[in-house]
Design a protein around this motif. Structure first.
Motif, PDB file in Angstrom:
ATOM      1  N   VAL A 183       8.028  22.363  94.253  1.00 50.24           N
ATOM      2  CA  VAL A 183       8.870  23.557  94.194  1.00 50.24           C
ATOM      3  C   VAL A 183       9.323  23.757  92.751  1.00 50.24           C
ATOM      4  CG1 VAL A 183      11.077  24.575  94.884  1.00 50.24           C
ATOM      5  CG2 VAL A 183       9.686  23.364  96.575  1.00 50.24           C
ATOM      6  N   ASP A 184       9.190  24.990  92.253  1.00 49.28           N
ATOM      7  CA  ASP A 184       9.622  25.314  90.895  1.00 49.28           C
ATOM      8  C   ASP A 184      10.899  26.148  90.877  1.00 49.28           C
ATOM      9  OD1 ASP A 184       7.255  24.267  89.323  1.00 49.28           O
ATOM     10  OD2 ASP A 184       6.224  25.650  90.679  1.00 49.28           O
ATOM     11  N   ASP A 228      10.850  18.251  95.317  1.00 48.51           N
ATOM     12  CA  ASP A 228      10.958  18.795  93.971  1.00 48.51           C
ATOM     13  C   ASP A 228       9.624  18.912  93.256  1.00 48.51           C
ATOM     14  OD1 ASP A 228      13.677  18.944  94.334  1.00 48.51           O
ATOM     15  OD2 ASP A 228      14.146  17.138  93.163  1.00 48.51           O
ATOM     16  N   LYS A 260       6.541  20.900 106.033  1.00 47.65           N
ATOM     17  CA  LYS A 260       6.678  20.406 104.658  1.00 47.65           C
ATOM     18  C   LYS A 260       5.361  19.828 104.141  1.00 47.65           C
ATOM     19  CE  LYS A 260      10.460  18.052 105.751  1.00 47.65           C
ATOM     20  NZ  LYS A 260      11.684  17.199 105.623  1.00 47.65           N
ATOM     21  N   TYR A 296      12.908  21.871 103.126  1.00 54.78           N
ATOM     22  CA  TYR A 296      12.610  21.724 101.696  1.00 54.78           C
ATOM     23  C   TYR A 296      11.515  20.682 101.494  1.00 54.78           C
ATOM     24  CZ  TYR A 296      13.340  21.281  96.676  1.00 54.78           C
ATOM     25  OH  TYR A 296      13.162  21.267  95.313  1.00 54.78           O
ATOM     26  N   TRP A 310       3.063  22.757 103.348  1.00 57.57           N
ATOM     27  CA  TRP A 310       3.420  23.367 102.058  1.00 57.57           C
ATOM     28  C   TRP A 310       2.859  22.529 100.905  1.00 57.57           C
ATOM     29  CZ3 TRP A 310       7.068  27.288 100.195  1.00 57.57           C
ATOM     30  CH2 TRP A 310       7.388  27.173  98.834  1.00 57.57           C
ATOM     31  N   ILE A 367      14.152  27.811  93.511  1.00 57.21           N
ATOM     32  CA  ILE A 367      14.784  27.858  94.828  1.00 57.21           C
ATOM     33  C   ILE A 367      15.382  29.248  95.008  1.00 57.21           C
ATOM     34  CG2 ILE A 367      16.618  26.918  96.294  1.00 57.21           C
ATOM     35  CD1 ILE A 367      16.091  24.209  94.986  1.00 57.21           C
ATOM     36  N   PHE A 409       6.060  28.038  92.103  1.00 58.03           N
ATOM     37  CA  PHE A 409       6.209  28.162  93.549  1.00 58.03           C
ATOM     38  C   PHE A 409       7.684  28.294  93.899  1.00 58.03           C
ATOM     39  CE2 PHE A 409       2.061  26.358  92.920  1.00 58.03           C
ATOM     40  CZ  PHE A 409       1.286  27.033  93.854  1.00 58.03           C
ATOM     41  N   ASP A 410       7.986  29.365  94.637  1.00 58.80           N
ATOM     42  CA  ASP A 410       9.360  29.737  94.971  1.00 58.80           C
ATOM     43  C   ASP A 410       9.611  29.464  96.448  1.00 58.80           C
ATOM     44  OD1 ASP A 410      11.830  30.969  95.325  1.00 58.80           O
ATOM     45  OD2 ASP A 410      11.338  32.695  94.080  1.00 58.80           O
ATOM     46  N   PHE A 411      10.537  28.554  96.728  1.00 59.23           N
ATOM     47  CA  PHE A 411      10.954  28.223  98.086  1.00 59.23           C
ATOM     48  C   PHE A 411      12.115  29.151  98.434  1.00 59.23           C
ATOM     49  CE2 PHE A 411      13.996  25.773 100.704  1.00 59.23           C
ATOM     50  CZ  PHE A 411      13.208  25.450 101.802  1.00 59.23           C
ATOM     51  N   LYS A 434      16.723  22.956  89.554  1.00 54.53           N
ATOM     52  CA  LYS A 434      15.805  24.089  89.700  1.00 54.53           C
ATOM     53  C   LYS A 434      16.548  25.398  89.415  1.00 54.53           C
ATOM     54  CE  LYS A 434      12.539  21.409  91.417  1.00 54.53           C
ATOM     55  NZ  LYS A 434      11.295  21.121  90.670  1.00 54.53           N
TER      56      LYS A 434
END
Length: 427
Positions: A232-233, A229, A189, A226, A192, A235, A209-211, A270
């Motif tokens: 990450v944009d 937030d 994490k 994860y 990332w 999910i 950014f796609d998780f 998200k």
């Protein structure tokens, strides 16, 4: 634990040839069955605004988009999807002209989206043991790889594609990739977070950014990976039709499955996506295809891209004819409806029908029924105070109308009629 699923870097000529031959054999109109016993509604023009397919990582993938569009009856594909090679850090930096054809495709139209999977480790598909992965993750957590991600961001901005969707470290909850999370989730994490910060530090960037974990628990619950937030944009989820789920309902309800993805995304405010999906170890499964398309129609992902090589695909793989028919029939020849006063037209008509004026026109004698099963315009009201009863057009000989549902038929201008002798006419 899931079976390892290696990504094909390129299509072979034989697969392309088989896909082309198979596409010629499909009938243009296929009966669409209900989605099954689940709660999701029937698919109707699923994910119309943003859908695509992974066709190949390199320039061939760009060229194949036009072929897929033609197979879908001229359907406009707005999402291109590729993967940076994970062999070296130079690859991950986007060097050697790899991204040039994708950037050119994206720049041709402002409404297109480029999705780019970015590995978080070099030698990403080599079987690296967990103890070594822990050491690599620790280096990433200390910021030792930040410069590589900054160079990638600079390259994307230089190519004038600063709004690329970055699928960073995908399927981190599994065991396939060196960039997996399981050996040290805390370090993963932090790594990332560092990579995202490095890419966002480049002036002019607009990345999302796609998780994107794989569906289900896999080696580790994806929620443990994860990163937060603020970094990450979107999910996402890679969701193939494979065990341990035995059917689509189980794919929805299993722990860390499709429903948990949707609920988790809503809780974190998200949007969702499906960067990878398709058939896998359950074979040619048209029920999965119908249900997955219906699921996406219901939950409106930012984008979805089917993996279109064997055994997953529908156009580039001749092994799944029944699923291919479902996919093609639901997406064939449709265009995105205009939100301002859309007007249905006949498929045979080249020009749209003008909307009726605000003031009612003088009544006229109703026109004679059209000889085509799809009339271009509805009859005007007669002079009688009672509305004229609609005249059902008679289908042509050897032709059977297909019930596609009121939503699809509204945009098509009527029912689709399938010639009963289409199979014999192919030769």
């Amino acid at each position: 634990m899931r079976q390892r699923r290696h990504r094909a870097a390129t299509f072979t000529a034989s697969v392309l040839t088989a896909g082309a031959l198979f596409s010629l054999a499909l009938a243009p109109g296929i009966e669409v069955k209900p989605p099954g016993k689940g709660d999701d509604p029937p698919a109707r023009q699923p994910s119309a605004l943003n859908f695509g397919a992974f066709l190949d990582s390199g320039a061939l993938g760009v060229k194949q988009i036009a072929g897929l569009e033609k197979w879908l009856g001229g359907r406009d594909i707005k999402v291109g999807h590729t993967y940076l090679p994970g062999d070296s850090w130079l690859d991950i930096e986007g060097g050697a002209g790899f991204l040039d054809p994708w950037a050119a495709w994206r720049r041709e139209r402002p409404d297109r989206t480029l999705v780019l999977n970015v590995p978080m480790q070099a030698l990403n598909e080599v079987e690296v043991p967990d103890n070594r992965v822990r050491r690599l993750l620790a280096r990433g957590a200390r910021g030792q790889y930040d410069e590589h991600f900054k160079k990638l961001a600079e390259r994307l901005v230089e190519l004038k594609i600063p709004d690329t969707i970055i699928v960073l470290g995908w399927e981190m909850n599994g065991t396939t990739y060196t960039h997996r999370c399981g050996p040290d989730p805390a370090a993963w994490k932090k790594y990332w977070q560092n990579a995202v910060a490095a890419m966002r530090s480049v002036p002019g960037q607009k990345f999302r950014f796609d998780f994107a974990p794989s569906r289900g628990r896999d080696a580790v619950p994806w929620t443990e990976c994860y990163p937060g937030d603020d970094v990450v944009d979107i999910i996402g989820m890679d969701s193939y039709d494979q065990p341990p789920a035995r059917n689509f309902d189980e794919e929805v309800k299993e722990p860390y499955g499709l429903q948990q993805q949707v609920d988790f995304a809503a809780a974190h405010k998200k949007p969702i996506s499906y960067p990878e999906w398709g058939l896998f170890r359950n074979g040619d499964n048209p029920e999965y295809m119908r249900r997955m398309l219906a699921w996406m129609d219901l939950h409106k992902p930012v984008y979805n891209t089917i993996t279109d090589y064997c055994p997953h695909g529908v156009w580039g793989c001749a092994e799944n004819p029944r699923s291919s028919e479902v996919y093609r029939s639901l997406l064939h020849g449709q265009t995105v409806p205009t939100p301002q006063q859309p007007t249905p037209t006949s498929p045979a008509a080249a020009t749209p029908v003008s909307p009726q004026p605000a003031t009612p026109p003088q009544p006229t004698t109703p026109p004679k029924p059209a000889t085509s099963p799809l009339p271009a315009t509805p009859p005007l009201p007669s002079t009688s105070t009672e509305p004229a009863a609609p005249v059902a057009p008679k289908p042509p000989e050897n032709c059977s109308p297909v019930d596609l549902g009121p939503w699809v038929e509204y945009w098509m201008g009527g029912k689709l009629c399938v010639r009963l002798d289409w199979y014999s006419r192919r030769s």
